[in-house]
Scaffold this motif. Structure first.
Motif, PDB file in Angstrom:
ATOM      1  N   GLU A 137       0.860  -1.185   0.000  1.00 15.67           N
ATOM      2  CA  GLU A 137       0.000   0.000   0.000  1.00 15.67           C
ATOM      3  C   GLU A 137       0.897   1.235   0.000  1.00 15.67           C
ATOM      4  OE1 GLU A 137      -3.205   1.137  -0.263  1.00 15.67           O
ATOM      5  OE2 GLU A 137      -2.243   3.083   0.100  1.00 15.67           O
ATOM      6  N   ARG A 138       0.609   2.169  -0.893  1.00 12.93           N
ATOM      7  CA  ARG A 138       1.515   3.337  -1.037  1.00 12.93           C
ATOM      8  C   ARG A 138       1.402   4.294   0.148  1.00 12.93           C
ATOM      9  NH1 ARG A 138      -1.167   8.131  -2.994  1.00 12.93           N
ATOM     10  NH2 ARG A 138      -3.179   7.561  -2.197  1.00 12.93           N
ATOM     11  N   SER A 144     -10.603   5.157  -2.466  1.00  7.47           N
ATOM     12  CA  SER A 144     -12.029   5.486  -2.284  1.00  7.47           C
ATOM     13  C   SER A 144     -12.614   4.781  -1.065  1.00  7.47           C
ATOM     14  CB  SER A 144     -12.815   5.103  -3.537  1.00  7.47           C
ATOM     15  OG  SER A 144     -12.563   3.772  -3.897  1.00  7.47           O
ATOM     16  N   SER A 145     -11.900   3.782  -0.533  1.00  6.00           N
ATOM     17  CA  SER A 145     -12.541   2.931   0.480  1.00  6.00           C
ATOM     18  C   SER A 145     -12.916   3.682   1.755  1.00  6.00           C
ATOM     19  CB  SER A 145     -11.625   1.746   0.830  1.00  6.00           C
ATOM     20  OG  SER A 145     -11.496   0.896  -0.289  1.00  6.00           O
ATOM     21  N   ALA A 165     -20.027   5.218   1.488  1.00  4.38           N
ATOM     22  CA  ALA A 165     -21.219   5.360   2.334  1.00  4.38           C
ATOM     23  C   ALA A 165     -21.473   4.080   3.134  1.00  4.38           C
ATOM     24  CB  ALA A 165     -22.425   5.689   1.470  1.00  4.38           C
ATOM     25  N   GLY A 179     -23.001   1.326   2.422  1.00  2.00           N
ATOM     26  CA  GLY A 179     -24.250   0.579   2.219  1.00  2.00           C
ATOM     27  C   GLY A 179     -23.960  -0.798   1.649  1.00  2.00           C
ATOM     28  N   ALA A 189       4.093   0.526  -4.987  1.00  2.00           N
ATOM     29  CA  ALA A 189       4.792   0.030  -6.173  1.00  2.00           C
ATOM     30  C   ALA A 189       5.066   1.235  -7.061  1.00  2.00           C
ATOM     31  CB  ALA A 189       3.923  -0.981  -6.899  1.00  2.00           C
ATOM     32  N   VAL A 196     -14.097  -1.787  -9.292  1.00  2.00           N
ATOM     33  CA  VAL A 196     -15.096  -2.357  -8.371  1.00  2.00           C
ATOM     34  C   VAL A 196     -15.824  -1.174  -7.741  1.00  2.00           C
ATOM     35  CG1 VAL A 196     -15.480  -3.914  -6.421  1.00  2.00           C
ATOM     36  CG2 VAL A 196     -13.497  -4.255  -7.908  1.00  2.00           C
ATOM     37  N   GLY A 231     -17.495  -1.724  -3.620  1.00  2.00           N
ATOM     38  CA  GLY A 231     -16.513  -2.589  -2.972  1.00  2.00           C
ATOM     39  C   GLY A 231     -16.993  -3.247  -1.692  1.00  2.00           C
ATOM     40  N   PHE A 232     -17.959  -2.622  -1.016  1.00  2.00           N
ATOM     41  CA  PHE A 232     -18.401  -3.203   0.255  1.00  2.00           C
ATOM     42  C   PHE A 232     -19.523  -4.216   0.056  1.00  2.00           C
ATOM     43  CE2 PHE A 232     -15.969   0.465   0.985  1.00  2.00           C
ATOM     44  CZ  PHE A 232     -15.088  -0.015   1.936  1.00  2.00           C
TER      45      PHE A 232
END
Ligand SMILES: Cc1cc2nc3c(=O)[nH]c(=O)nc-3n(C[C@H](O)[C@H](O)[C@H](O)COP(=O)(O)OP(=O)(O)OC[C@H]3O[C@@H](n4cnc5c(N)ncnc54)[C@H](O)[C@@H]3O)c2cc1C
Length: 779
Positions: free
Chosen positions: A49-50, A57-58, A62, A64, A188, A361, A364-365
């Motif tokens: 993870e940078r 966006s995670s 919202a 839902g 990366a 995606v 995502g949730f």
């Protein structure tokens, strides 16, 4: 608002020099993939993870969660995702903030009610827990709603909301509990591939070599793709939701309000603290950073622009009147990444080795868990356990340029809550009124079919895939990857292609042009997926090319098609000289062609393939020579109707990796005397029997037809689902194909099919309703 959590592992560990897999990106998707890889045994997996986890966006989602999706298998995976949350919470000790409040989909028009009936029918055979409740019942469960706006409400007990940041961390920590590692502040910055196919990934903490790399770059998916030389057609879009101050109506209700979507108003809402969260997809999308996402974009939001969503909020306030008086605490405008058709792009990238993506995606949730499951299965087992075509990166080819990606992603953002009817074709510019019932095209299709069944019709077939194999080893290779017969020179065969687990992966027509030269014709949409499949184990010495764009063509069908072809070729095409399933390279209409004596309409027919530059000349010759024979052009809808009368399946509908050759009936084409991929699994299925079978039915309807994915019932109990169907014009019957539990698949069985909430009787057929013995086709 979700909480942001600080990563305790920052700087603590040394980056290993090697891993089985490197996952690039620590959003919900990357963390879920890391979790699933480690859970299924690939513990030597590392996530980079940078920044901190959830730095795309995670963190500002919202949160839902719901199960409804346009694709039933994505719905299944969304249901899986929601059920997974308890497991990762327990394993990680990290709360995901799950509120399984139940959720509603409220229909304020007849069309949306019809749509929800279709969704409920899907849910029936998928055994998802959805039920209709009245608007009055909804108002009891959600006192902010004004029930007078609604016709009906679909309720799903699985829905609710969660804490996006907590969830992402829970996936990461659960992955760690299974033995995987993640490194933050370790982006990366470059990647190169070694001759052995492994990847060297450069980071500020050193380089790491990995057998596989997975691009989960989220907002930076495009930039991470560029490091490996690919252009992914995804696009971040701006998106607003607002959070109110505490509201008395919420506080006084005494229990959590449900999650909800009102499609027509184009809003979603849920409780947030003691207030409400309300979001909307604007009619005009705002793509974000079309030229590329800056690397220095961090845990940031974008300036809100409430004017953009003002009209939507006005409608929302009519439907949830108490919200009109609520104070607004926060307005969130954050970017998240869409794919061209709104679905994720996942899987191995065609044309590349050991390079995987899970990008675009947009929910995502709802989907992250299912995407992680699927990708881990695919990487470890070689194939996913269910058909994930709707998410497969291979559904896009060369045509999916970055410009096209931004355009179509914007269109899909705008259409997120907009109805798509079964026969609707995007984009704009069509003149038929979309509807769930038979529409204006019905009579035109009928006239086209009449021409084919009684005279001769022509259809353009550029969209069929063409795969060309040349070389001394081509026959052996095709015998290995195809389950059916590989023909002799000058002949054609039809064959299934199977996965090692015996699942269908293709239905192809094989043409042998010479002992060492083959052309395979198949599903156009599968061409990149098939290319990926062929190239995976292609032996040296065989030249393979996806030649789909090099060959266009026209298929002629009908009792007068021979006469037409004979008028525009010097070849002898008499029944004796050019037999059913013959193939020739010759000249038709004055242009060089490959001509196959075969048809998908069930009539005498010819597929005539030519280079694109000759297509117009061929078409002119056909029109001229066919004028006095009753020649007429026909379209895909006519073809799909005619093949129903023959009981022939179509790729993505009847034929897909959810089913094996025995279930689908494709086993009749298998050459059991040879070894081929999937033989063992297919033999087991044949010997032990299968629990479901593909069948064809006539339905006793009153002017309405199935689309796909309707439930099939026996005495009120779901026993299967409709894979496709429609009106069979020539025989004048509404028909459907579908998979049904074997004990109910016997010819003559009466079943019921649910169409828009009503049950219609359907009778299982024993064979093709038109020309059962194939006499016309062979004539
Ligand atoms: C306002 C809003 C509301 C939303 N509401 C919902 C909702 O209600 N329900 C729902 O399901 N979804 C919702 N979403 C969508 C959801 O947020 C996304 O689907 C999800 O965050 C996508 O996750 P991801 O892991 O693919 O991408 P991201 O979250 O963008 O993660 C990508 C990660 O990769 C890292 N990265 C990038 N490049 C590199 C590199 N070179 N090296 C290492 N790391 C790198 C980034 O720093 C980032 O952490 C919403 C989104 C927004 C914006």
């Amino acid at each position: 608002m979700p909480t942001i959590q600080i990563d305790a592992t920052k700087g603590a560990k040394k980056l290993p020099t090697h891993a089985k897999v490197v996952v690039v990106g620590g959003g919900v998707v990357g963390c879920s993939i890391l979790f699933h890889l480690a859970k299924f045994g690939w513990k030597d997996s590392v996530l980079l993870e940078r920044d901190e986890l959830t730095s795309g966006s995670s963190w500002h989602a919202a949160g839902g969660i719901h199960t409804i999706s346009s694709d039933p298998n994505i719905s299944r995976l969304q249901s899986y995702t929601i059920n997974l949350y308890k497991e990762i919470e327990e394993l990680s000790g990290q709360s995901v903030g799950l509120h399984q409040t139940g959720g509603f989909y409220a229909a304020s028009t007849k069309e949306w009610y019809d749509y929800l009936k279709g969704e409920r029918s899907k849910a029936r055979y998928m055994r998802l827990d959805q039920e209709f409740i009245s608007p009055k019942e909804l108002a009891e469960r959600h006192p902010l709603i004004d029930p007078d706006h609604y016709h009906a409400v679909l309720w799903d007990a699985q829905d609710g909301h969660l804490d996006p940041s907590g969830t992402t961390y829970a996936f990461a920590k659960a992955a760690r509990a299974h033995g995987a590692q993640y490194f933050t502040h370790c982006g990366a910055t470059a990647m190169t591939q070694r001759p052995d196919g492994s990847w060297d990934i450069v980071t500020p903490k050193g380089s790491i070599n990995a057998e596989h790399v997975v691009n989960c770059g989220g907002l930076w998916a495009r930039e991470v793709g560029h490091m490996a030389g690919i252009n992914l057609p995804v696009q971040p879009m701006e998106h607003h939701y607002l959070i109110t101050e505490p509201m008395d109506e919420v506080v006084n209700f005494g229990q959590q309000l449900p999650h909800g979507i009102d499609f027509e108003a184009n809003v979603y809402c849920r409780q947030e603290g003691q207030g409400m969260l309300l979001g909307t997809y604007e009619a005009k999308a705002t793509p974000w950073k079309v030229g590329g996402t800056p690397w220095d974009f961090g845990h940031e939001l974008l300036p809100p622009d409430l004017d953009r969503v003002a009209d939507r909020l006005e409608t929302a306030f009519e439907r949830l009147p108490a919200m009109a008086n609520a104070g607004i605490k926060d307005v969130i405008n954050g970017p998240f990444t869409f794919g061209p058709d709104g679905n994720p792009l996942i899987g191995p990238v065609p044309g590349m080795h050991n390079y995987w993506v899970a990008v675009g995606v947009m929910a995502g949730f709802c989907q992250g868990g299912g995407v992680g499951l699927t990708l881990a299965e695919w990487m470890i087992n070689g194939e996913p356990s269910i058909d994930v075509w709707a998410m497969d990166v291979a559904r896009f080819g060369e045509f999916a340029t970055p410009d096209w990606g931004s355009l179509k992603s914007s269109e899909n953002y705008e259409r997120r809550f907009v109805m798509t009817f079964p026969n609707e074709t995007l984009p704009k510019g069509r003149h038929e009124v979309p509807t769930f019932e038979r529409n204006r095209s019905h009579d035109y299709v009928g006239r086209e079919i009449k021409a084919v069944r009684e005279a001769v019709g022509g259809i353009e077939i550029a969209n069929f895939a063409k795969h060309e194999f040349k070389g001394a080893g081509a026959r052996d290779f095709l015998n290995h990857i195809l389950a059916g017969y590989v023909p002799k020179p000058g002949r054609l065969t039809l064959t299934p292609m199977l996965t090692p687990k015996g699942k269908l992966y293709g239905d192809l027509t094989v043409a042998c042009l010479a002992e060492d030269h083959f052309m395979l014709f198949g599903s156009g949409v599968m061409q990149e997926a098939h290319r990926r499949w062929f190239e995976k184990d292609l032996p040296t010495g065989i030249a393979y090319v996806n030649a789909s764009d090099d060959w266009h063509g026209i298929a002629l069908s009908g009792p007068k098609s021979r006469e037409l072809v004979a008028r525009i070729t010097r070849d002898d095409v008499s029944a004796e000289a050019f037999k059913f399933r013959d193939v020739r390279q010759t000249f038709v209409g004055g242009v060089p062609v490959i001509i196959n004596r075969i048809s998908f309409s069930g009539e005498l027919g010819y597929e005539i393939y030519c280079k694109p530059q000759y297509l117009m000349r061929l078409a002119d010759a056909i029109e001229e020579a066919g004028a006095d024979l009753g020649f007429r052009w026909y379209g895909a809808r006519a073809l799909l109707s005619m093949r129903l009368e023959k009981g022939w399946g179509v790729w993505t509908m009847e034929y897909r990796p959810d089913f094996n050759a025995v279930e689908s009936g494709m086993d009749v084409f298998i050459n059991w005397k040879k070894d081929f991929i999937g033989k063992e699994a297919t033999l087991t299925a044949r010997n032990e029997g299968v629990s479901q079978k593909l069948l064809t039915m006539v339905i006793d309807t009153d002017g309405i037809d199935v689309a796909h994915d309707e439930a099939i019932l026996k005495d009120g109990t779901p026993v299967g689902y409709v894979s496709s169907g429609g009106y069979a014009h020539h025989v004048g019957q509404s028909m459907a194909m579908g998979y049904v539990a074997t004990e109910f698949a016997a010819p003559g069985t009466t079943l019921q099919v649910e169409i828009l909430g009503r049950l219609y009787d359907a009778e299982v057929l024993s064979g093709p309703i038109y020309d059962a013995n194939g006499v016309y086709m062979r004539s």
